[in-house]
Design a protein around this motif. Sequence first.
Motif, PDB file in Angstrom:
ATOM      1  N   VAL A  37       0.824  -1.204   0.000  1.00 34.90           N
ATOM      2  CA  VAL A  37       0.000   0.000   0.000  1.00 34.90           C
ATOM      3  C   VAL A  37       0.860   1.257   0.000  1.00 34.90           C
ATOM      4  CG1 VAL A  37      -1.789   1.277   1.243  1.00 34.90           C
ATOM      5  CG2 VAL A  37      -1.861  -1.212   1.183  1.00 34.90           C
ATOM      6  N   CYS A  38       1.797   1.367   0.974  1.00 31.87           N
ATOM      7  CA  CYS A  38       2.554   2.612   1.130  1.00 31.87           C
ATOM      8  C   CYS A  38       4.042   2.483   0.795  1.00 31.87           C
ATOM      9  CB  CYS A  38       2.397   3.151   2.550  1.00 31.87           C
ATOM     10  SG  CYS A  38       3.120   2.084   3.829  1.00 31.87           S
ATOM     11  N   GLY A  39       4.540   1.267   0.584  1.00 35.50           N
ATOM     12  CA  GLY A  39       5.937   1.087   0.234  1.00 35.50           C
ATOM     13  C   GLY A  39       6.890   1.021   1.409  1.00 35.50           C
ATOM     14  N   ASP A  40       6.389   1.075   2.630  1.00 33.29           N
ATOM     15  CA  ASP A  40       7.218   1.011   3.831  1.00 33.29           C
ATOM     16  C   ASP A  40       7.962  -0.323   3.884  1.00 33.29           C
ATOM     17  OD1 ASP A  40       8.346   1.385   6.318  1.00 33.29           O
ATOM     18  OD2 ASP A  40       6.473   1.196   7.435  1.00 33.29           O
ATOM     19  N   GLU A  88      -5.429  -2.974  -3.920  1.00 36.61           N
ATOM     20  CA  GLU A  88      -5.348  -3.730  -5.170  1.00 36.61           C
ATOM     21  C   GLU A  88      -5.660  -2.832  -6.363  1.00 36.61           C
ATOM     22  OE1 GLU A  88      -7.529  -7.380  -5.262  1.00 36.61           O
ATOM     23  OE2 GLU A  88      -6.500  -8.164  -3.499  1.00 36.61           O
ATOM     24  N   GLN A  89      -6.602  -1.912  -6.207  1.00 38.63           N
ATOM     25  CA  GLN A  89      -6.924  -0.976  -7.281  1.00 38.63           C
ATOM     26  C   GLN A  89      -5.715  -0.090  -7.588  1.00 38.63           C
ATOM     27  OE1 GLN A  89      -9.587  -0.803  -9.256  1.00 38.63           O
ATOM     28  NE2 GLN A  89      -8.698   0.900 -10.368  1.00 38.63           N
ATOM     29  N   ALA A  90      -5.036   0.376  -6.537  1.00 34.97           N
ATOM     30  CA  ALA A  90      -3.850   1.217  -6.735  1.00 34.97           C
ATOM     31  C   ALA A  90      -2.744   0.445  -7.448  1.00 34.97           C
ATOM     32  CB  ALA A  90      -3.355   1.748  -5.395  1.00 34.97           C
ATOM     33  N   LEU A  91      -2.549  -0.828  -7.080  1.00 37.23           N
ATOM     34  CA  LEU A  91      -1.547  -1.646  -7.761  1.00 37.23           C
ATOM     35  C   LEU A  91      -1.904  -1.850  -9.229  1.00 37.23           C
ATOM     36  CD1 LEU A  91      -0.646  -4.350  -5.097  1.00 37.23           C
ATOM     37  CD2 LEU A  91       0.836  -2.582  -6.025  1.00 37.23           C
ATOM     38  N   LYS A  92      -3.182  -2.064  -9.501  1.00 32.16           N
ATOM     39  CA  LYS A  92      -3.627  -2.233 -10.892  1.00 32.16           C
ATOM     40  C   LYS A  92      -3.345  -0.968 -11.698  1.00 32.16           C
ATOM     41  CE  LYS A  92      -7.693  -3.099 -13.693  1.00 32.16           C
ATOM     42  NZ  LYS A  92      -9.150  -3.170 -13.720  1.00 32.16           N
ATOM     43  N   GLU A  93      -3.651   0.192 -11.109  1.00 31.05           N
ATOM     44  CA  GLU A  93      -3.404   1.458 -11.797  1.00 31.05           C
ATOM     45  C   GLU A  93      -1.912   1.696 -12.002  1.00 31.05           C
ATOM     46  OE1 GLU A  93      -5.488   4.364  -9.469  1.00 31.05           O
ATOM     47  OE2 GLU A  93      -7.450   3.528  -9.995  1.00 31.05           O
ATOM     48  N   LEU A  94      -1.090   1.345 -11.003  1.00 33.19           N
ATOM     49  CA  LEU A  94       0.359   1.491 -11.141  1.00 33.19           C
ATOM     50  C   LEU A  94       0.875   0.613 -12.278  1.00 33.19           C
ATOM     51  CD1 LEU A  94       3.132   2.506 -10.189  1.00 33.19           C
ATOM     52  CD2 LEU A  94       3.174   0.563  -8.614  1.00 33.19           C
ATOM     53  N   ARG A  95       0.432  -0.627 -12.315  1.00 29.96           N
ATOM     54  CA  ARG A  95       0.873  -1.541 -13.375  1.00 29.96           C
ATOM     55  C   ARG A  95       0.476  -1.006 -14.746  1.00 29.96           C
ATOM     56  NH1 ARG A  95       0.629  -7.971 -13.692  1.00 29.96           N
ATOM     57  NH2 ARG A  95       1.301  -8.137 -15.837  1.00 29.96           N
ATOM     58  N   THR A  96      -0.759  -0.536 -14.891  1.00 28.32           N
ATOM     59  CA  THR A  96      -1.224   0.015 -16.163  1.00 28.32           C
ATOM     60  C   THR A  96      -0.359   1.205 -16.563  1.00 28.32           C
ATOM     61  OG1 THR A  96      -3.472  -0.722 -15.680  1.00 28.32           O
ATOM     62  CG2 THR A  96      -3.227   0.989 -17.346  1.00 28.32           C
ATOM     63  N   HIS A  97      -0.039   2.080 -15.606  1.00 31.97           N
ATOM     64  CA  HIS A  97       0.796   3.253 -15.886  1.00 31.97           C
ATOM     65  C   HIS A  97       2.202   2.851 -16.325  1.00 31.97           C
ATOM     66  CE1 HIS A  97       2.269   7.359 -15.558  1.00 31.97           C
ATOM     67  NE2 HIS A  97       3.319   6.857 -14.931  1.00 31.97           N
ATOM     68  N   PHE A 150       4.552  -5.939  -8.440  1.00 35.56           N
ATOM     69  CA  PHE A 150       3.686  -6.870  -9.156  1.00 35.56           C
ATOM     70  C   PHE A 150       4.539  -7.705 -10.096  1.00 35.56           C
ATOM     71  CE2 PHE A 150       3.587  -2.730 -11.280  1.00 35.56           C
ATOM     72  CZ  PHE A 150       4.070  -3.054 -12.534  1.00 35.56           C
ATOM     73  N   ASN A 151       4.005  -8.863 -10.499  1.00 29.08           N
ATOM     74  CA  ASN A 151       4.693  -9.709 -11.462  1.00 29.08           C
ATOM     75  C   ASN A 151       4.437  -9.153 -12.850  1.00 29.08           C
ATOM     76  OD1 ASN A 151       5.633 -11.513  -9.555  1.00 29.08           O
ATOM     77  ND2 ASN A 151       3.809 -12.779  -9.668  1.00 29.08           N
ATOM     78  N   ILE A 152       5.446  -9.231 -13.690  1.00 28.50           N
ATOM     79  CA  ILE A 152       5.329  -8.645 -15.028  1.00 28.50           C
ATOM     80  C   ILE A 152       4.399  -9.473 -15.886  1.00 28.50           C
ATOM     81  CG2 ILE A 152       6.612  -8.059 -17.103  1.00 28.50           C
ATOM     82  CD1 ILE A 152       8.922  -7.276 -15.208  1.00 28.50           C
ATOM     83  N   GLY A 153       4.556 -10.777 -15.922  1.00 31.67           N
ATOM     84  CA  GLY A 153       3.627 -11.650 -16.625  1.00 31.67           C
ATOM     85  C   GLY A 153       3.625 -11.521 -18.129  1.00 31.67           C
ATOM     86  N   ARG A 154       4.739 -11.168 -18.726  1.00 27.10           N
ATOM     87  CA  ARG A 154       4.808 -11.093 -20.194  1.00 27.10           C
ATOM     88  C   ARG A 154       4.886 -12.495 -20.764  1.00 27.10           C
ATOM     89  NH1 ARG A 154       4.506  -6.209 -23.165  1.00 27.10           N
ATOM     90  NH2 ARG A 154       5.066  -4.570 -21.741  1.00 27.10           N
ATOM     91  N   LYS A 155       4.239 -12.691 -21.913  1.00 26.36           N
ATOM     92  CA  LYS A 155       4.334 -13.968 -22.615  1.00 26.36           C
ATOM     93  C   LYS A 155       5.566 -13.927 -23.504  1.00 26.36           C
ATOM     94  CE  LYS A 155      -0.510 -15.106 -22.589  1.00 26.36           C
ATOM     95  NZ  LYS A 155      -1.686 -15.453 -23.352  1.00 26.36           N
ATOM     96  N   THR A 156       6.267 -15.052 -23.584  1.00 20.51           N
ATOM     97  CA  THR A 156       7.481 -15.075 -24.374  1.00 20.51           C
ATOM     98  C   THR A 156       7.272 -15.708 -25.740  1.00 20.51           C
ATOM     99  OG1 THR A 156       8.111 -17.171 -23.357  1.00 20.51           O
ATOM    100  CG2 THR A 156       8.989 -15.161 -22.365  1.00 20.51           C
TER     101      THR A 156
END
Length: 157
Positions: A37-40, A88-97, A150-156
Amino acid sequence: MINYTLKCANDHRFDSWFQSADAFDKLKAAGMVSCAVCGDTHVEKAMMAPRVRPARSAATQPQDTTPAPAPKTPSAPGPLSAPASPAEQALKELRTHVEANSDYVGKDFASEARAMHDGEAPERPIYGEAKVEEAKALIDDGVPVAPLPFNIGRKTN
């Protein structure tokens, strides 16, 4: 794999998976476990209920097959694809950004970051994968890097 419920100094609670208890201890000692949440980085294991399987005798006893009525309360969980909390919403937005505004460089992250730091490549926002040793070497050399929550989750393929 082991799932721990963790909490930070700001009393944010979150779950995280680790390869083993020793892996958690090593990552925490290296400062690589941070609050979702806060990165602490002052994170501790929180009290949690263990998952215990029923005894074999209990598993073989006949069970009532009458379906339970579906809960109609607003606190019922939503679909699994939707964020369950503001964190979780904040993490989703961070990943999208990150994915929209950065170049994915894959396993070449350490070499790309070092080349940009040394002026051998043009600076741009990048993200990718690096081994722990590579990440530590970058930090020791003053290259500004940070782990993604978060995990990157790219397909190779």
